[in-house]
Design a protein around this motif. Sequence first.
Motif, PDB file in Angstrom:
ATOM      1  N   LEU A 194     -41.348  24.420  37.134  1.00 46.05           N
ATOM      2  CA  LEU A 194     -42.529  23.998  36.345  1.00 46.05           C
ATOM      3  C   LEU A 194     -42.963  22.457  36.812  1.00 46.05           C
ATOM      4  O   LEU A 194     -42.100  21.557  36.904  1.00 46.05           O
ATOM      5  CB  LEU A 194     -42.229  23.918  35.075  1.00 46.05           C
ATOM      6  N   VAL A 195     -44.097  22.180  36.892  1.00 48.88           N
ATOM      7  CA  VAL A 195     -45.016  21.177  37.137  1.00 48.88           C
ATOM      8  C   VAL A 195     -44.986  20.350  35.875  1.00 48.88           C
ATOM      9  O   VAL A 195     -45.996  20.017  35.336  1.00 48.88           O
ATOM     10  CB  VAL A 195     -46.420  21.320  37.715  1.00 48.88           C
ATOM     11  N   GLU A 196     -43.807  19.982  35.489  1.00 51.53           N
ATOM     12  CA  GLU A 196     -43.473  18.925  34.136  1.00 51.53           C
ATOM     13  C   GLU A 196     -42.530  18.068  34.401  1.00 51.53           C
ATOM     14  O   GLU A 196     -43.017  16.809  34.198  1.00 51.53           O
ATOM     15  CB  GLU A 196     -42.999  20.230  32.987  1.00 51.53           C
ATOM     16  N   VAL A 197     -41.566  18.140  34.756  1.00 52.21           N
ATOM     17  CA  VAL A 197     -40.260  17.202  34.782  1.00 52.21           C
ATOM     18  C   VAL A 197     -39.892  17.024  36.209  1.00 52.21           C
ATOM     19  O   VAL A 197     -39.387  18.247  36.825  1.00 52.21           O
ATOM     20  CB  VAL A 197     -39.100  17.412  33.687  1.00 52.21           C
ATOM     21  N   PRO A 198     -39.964  16.274  36.981  1.00 47.16           N
ATOM     22  CA  PRO A 198     -40.610  14.665  36.620  1.00 47.16           C
ATOM     23  C   PRO A 198     -41.902  14.462  36.974  1.00 47.16           C
ATOM     24  O   PRO A 198     -42.292  13.258  36.964  1.00 47.16           O
ATOM     25  CB  PRO A 198     -39.542  13.984  37.573  1.00 47.16           C
ATOM     26  N   CYS A 199     -42.559  15.398  36.954  1.00 46.74           N
ATOM     27  CA  CYS A 199     -44.114  15.442  37.569  1.00 46.74           C
ATOM     28  C   CYS A 199     -44.826  14.349  36.443  1.00 46.74           C
ATOM     29  O   CYS A 199     -45.778  13.762  37.149  1.00 46.74           O
ATOM     30  CB  CYS A 199     -44.614  16.714  37.714  1.00 46.74           C
ATOM     31  N   VAL A 200     -44.621  14.771  35.383  1.00 44.57           N
ATOM     32  CA  VAL A 200     -45.837  13.758  34.296  1.00 44.57           C
ATOM     33  C   VAL A 200     -45.398  12.497  34.445  1.00 44.57           C
ATOM     34  O   VAL A 200     -46.336  11.614  34.716  1.00 44.57           O
ATOM     35  CB  VAL A 200     -45.465  14.430  32.962  1.00 44.57           C
ATOM     36  N   VAL A 201     -44.175  12.191  34.415  1.00 39.78           N
ATOM     37  CA  VAL A 201     -43.641  10.698  34.510  1.00 39.78           C
ATOM     38  C   VAL A 201     -44.029  10.171  35.716  1.00 39.78           C
ATOM     39  O   VAL A 201     -44.328   9.086  35.950  1.00 39.78           O
ATOM     40  CB  VAL A 201     -42.331  10.437  34.156  1.00 39.78           C
ATOM     41  N   ARG A 202     -44.031  10.725  36.893  1.00 40.62           N
ATOM     42  CA  ARG A 202     -44.493  10.380  38.370  1.00 40.62           C
ATOM     43  C   ARG A 202     -45.709   9.978  38.296  1.00 40.62           C
ATOM     44  O   ARG A 202     -46.220   9.088  39.023  1.00 40.62           O
ATOM     45  CB  ARG A 202     -44.059  11.079  39.310  1.00 40.62           C
ATOM     46  N   ASN A 203     -46.654  10.907  37.542  1.00 45.40           N
ATOM     47  CA  ASN A 203     -48.155  10.361  37.741  1.00 45.40           C
ATOM     48  C   ASN A 203     -48.485   8.889  36.937  1.00 45.40           C
ATOM     49  O   ASN A 203     -49.135   8.155  37.438  1.00 45.40           O
ATOM     50  CB  ASN A 203     -48.910  11.359  36.807  1.00 45.40           C
ATOM     51  N   ALA A 204     -47.644   8.770  35.959  1.00 43.44           N
ATOM     52  CA  ALA A 204     -47.688   7.286  35.292  1.00 43.44           C
ATOM     53  C   ALA A 204     -47.365   6.303  36.431  1.00 43.44           C
ATOM     54  O   ALA A 204     -47.832   5.309  36.563  1.00 43.44           O
ATOM     55  CB  ALA A 204     -46.962   7.271  34.031  1.00 43.44           C
ATOM     56  N   SER A 205     -46.155   6.314  36.852  1.00 43.23           N
ATOM     57  CA  SER A 205     -45.577   5.518  38.014  1.00 43.23           C
ATOM     58  C   SER A 205     -46.300   5.451  39.028  1.00 43.23           C
ATOM     59  O   SER A 205     -46.731   4.084  39.407  1.00 43.23           O
ATOM     60  CB  SER A 205     -44.061   5.753  38.181  1.00 43.23           C
ATOM     61  N   ALA A 206     -47.114   6.255  39.649  1.00 42.47           N
ATOM     62  CA  ALA A 206     -48.058   6.403  41.001  1.00 42.47           C
ATOM     63  C   ALA A 206     -49.155   5.623  40.412  1.00 42.47           C
ATOM     64  O   ALA A 206     -49.903   4.942  41.105  1.00 42.47           O
ATOM     65  CB  ALA A 206     -48.235   7.777  41.260  1.00 42.47           C
ATOM     66  N   ALA A 207     -49.762   5.784  39.038  1.00 45.05           N
ATOM     67  CA  ALA A 207     -50.656   5.138  38.680  1.00 45.05           C
ATOM     68  C   ALA A 207     -50.552   3.603  38.628  1.00 45.05           C
ATOM     69  O   ALA A 207     -51.353   2.418  39.182  1.00 45.05           O
ATOM     70  CB  ALA A 207     -51.131   5.537  37.191  1.00 45.05           C
TER      71      ALA A 207
END
Length: 302
Positions: free
Chosen positions: A215-228
């Motif tokens: 699923l595009v959830e873990v770790p995808c969501v927190v990686r969006n924040a770190s990439a920002a």
Amino acid sequence: MCFLFDSFEGWKTYSQTHNQQLHEVVLDYEKEQKGASESDIWAGLARAYQVMKDAVHTGKTEEMKSRSGMIDNGAKKVANSDITVLSPEFKLLISSALGAKEVNSCMGRVVAAPTAGASGILPGVFTTLQSIHQLEDQTIYEALLIGAGVALILEQKASLAGAVGGCQAETGSAAAMASAGIVYCLGGSVDQIFNAAGITIQCMLGLVCDPVAGLVEVPCVVRNASAAAIANSSAQIALSHVSSVIPVDECAEAMGEVGQSMESRYKETAQGGLAATKTGQALAKKILIQDIEIMNDSEEGN
């Protein structure tokens, strides 16, 4: 013929030769490729940015809990936290990126920029930047065009898909797009815009795609924040006249080389990395059982 995006150096040379800004070159490309008028393209950008702003707002104000349970209102928790690590603006950036991506994980409406898996990065970055610097929407639209140009080149030299190049291709590309846009919005030169993209790629190089339970959830969501966050740090570095040393075209080529050599278990297959951990495997089994139960309930209802 308009400029065809295959290198950053070519984009720079073309813009200088034709006395155009970077975003104007992308605008001409869009007009020719889509057969659309300039007004149609600006209107499309306005709609896209509104969806981005809506996603940030939705993620921070509505119930964001995915069916798997792995996503549980993270954006609101960050926004409402009593602890501020750096500054209120940094907290705003992180919560906004989380919020937009959580909307995607909860089956809401997002802009794939360049993919749905990276859909929190540009919204988080640009809405925060606009809030801090009081930028006009038009400036953001132009930054989005520059981001599109960056993505077109990365697609040629590497990939935008996690299944092809790992997470560096998704969140890495989105962060490079955002970083270039930040520098543009704050008056940076062409070299600084491209330096920001190059520095970002260097920071994201080699990041694997290892979604827990597929699923595009873990770790995808927190990686969006770190990439920002990385997009902003790279923009700050570039705007301070620090060189990426390795030209952005070569950084993009390195991303392609790394993606090609990456083993398949690190390319969105959920067979390696975090997905292969003991907890990751247990979550995958639990979610699979839940899905089977839901399917059985649905069949009985019919």
